[in-house]
Write a protein that holds these residues in place. Structure first.
Motif, PDB file in Angstrom:
ATOM      1  N   ARG A  80      14.313  46.761  39.824  1.00  0.00           N
ATOM      2  CA  ARG A  80      14.147  47.850  40.328  1.00  0.00           C
ATOM      3  C   ARG A  80      15.540  48.264  41.054  1.00  0.00           C
ATOM      4  NH1 ARG A  80       9.526  50.616  41.973  1.00  0.00           N
ATOM      5  NH2 ARG A  80       9.706  51.798  43.276  1.00  0.00           N
ATOM      6  N   ILE A 115      17.126  51.884  40.370  1.00  0.00           N
ATOM      7  CA  ILE A 115      18.029  52.966  41.215  1.00  0.00           C
ATOM      8  C   ILE A 115      19.422  53.409  41.269  1.00  0.00           C
ATOM      9  CG2 ILE A 115      16.777  53.530  43.516  1.00  0.00           C
ATOM     10  CD1 ILE A 115      14.289  52.249  43.563  1.00  0.00           C
ATOM     11  N   PHE A 147       8.807  52.668  36.851  1.00  0.00           N
ATOM     12  CA  PHE A 147       8.198  54.308  37.015  1.00  0.00           C
ATOM     13  C   PHE A 147       8.532  54.125  35.621  1.00  0.00           C
ATOM     14  CE2 PHE A 147      12.765  52.284  40.007  1.00  0.00           C
ATOM     15  CZ  PHE A 147      11.861  53.395  41.055  1.00  0.00           C
ATOM     16  N   LEU A 207      11.177  58.205  39.098  1.00  0.00           N
ATOM     17  CA  LEU A 207      12.274  57.980  38.726  1.00  0.00           C
ATOM     18  C   LEU A 207      13.441  58.494  39.622  1.00  0.00           C
ATOM     19  CD1 LEU A 207      14.430  55.551  39.004  1.00  0.00           C
ATOM     20  CD2 LEU A 207      14.936  56.030  36.142  1.00  0.00           C
TER      21      LEU A 207
END
Length: 213
Positions: free
Chosen positions: A13, A17, A51, A57
């Protein structure tokens, strides 16, 4: 009960990002989730598990970006001793933040009615309102100027900056870009910097009261 992510899921994750932030910075909403997944080193299915949509996102990236912007404003400018320096420093920093991030430029370019409901943008606008209030209290700001005027000025100025050129416009090496007291005249002269100087000069009280919107 809230489900806790496994360590590998947390790493994935975070990588997604970080990769998305890089892609949205340079390409805005046109960034491809496949490129984001590849940059993050994960499968596209892994990205979608975290996402479900690209907008989800993008919203996460925007929340992080606005939080950093708000925190910078609060820590560097709101409590600065000189209200005028605080306001102009905030404007200078904000223009650079927007002009170096395509997705941020796109977000702030939305119509006012939509942006007004944007929680993230509202938090940054609140910082502008505090700076404006301090300047009015010190009688160093043109009468009638509002926090919304400052946000609109930032949006207009950043729209003039070429995303490929903004990084080349640097202050003197001994003066960080976000350091309180930075003189805008110490910047490399480019068209958008000249407009920044003109716009900031127009905020001075010598020009008289600004007509109400």
């Amino acid at each position: 009960m809230k489900r806790h992510l496994r360590a590998d899921a947390v790493r994935n994750r975070s990588a997604i990002i970080e990769a998305a932030a890089a892609e949205f910075t340079t390409r805005g909403r046109s960034a491809d989730v496949r490129d984001i997944a590849a940059r993050a080193g994960v499968a596209i299915g892994t990205l979608y598990r975290h996402f479900p949509t690209k907008d989800d996102l993008l919203e996460m990236v925007m929340q992080d970006l606005f939080s950093a912007w708000q925190n910078a404003g609060l820590s560097s400018w709101v409590n600065h001793a000189d209200p005028w320096t605080a306001l102009t420093g905030f404007i200078d920093d904000a223009v650079r933040r927007q002009a170096t991030h395509v997705a941020l430029t796109e977000r702030l370019a939305r119509p006012f009615s939509e942006r007004q409901l944007d929680e993230c943008a509202t938090r940054v606008a609140a910082v502008a309102e505090q700076l404006v209030a301090r300047c009015h209290a010190a009688a160093v700001l043109r009468e009638g100027v509002t926090g919304e005027d400052i946000i609109q000025l930032i949006i207009c100025l950043a729209s003039l900056a070429d995303h490929s050129e903004i990084g080349r416009v640097e202050p003197r090496a001994d003066i960080p870009a976000t350091r309180p007291g930075t003189d805008l005249r110490q910047r490399t002269t480019t068209p958008w910097v000249r407009q920044l100087q003109i716009g900031v000069d127009g905020l001075r009280p010598v020009h008289g009261a600004l007509a109400p919107p």
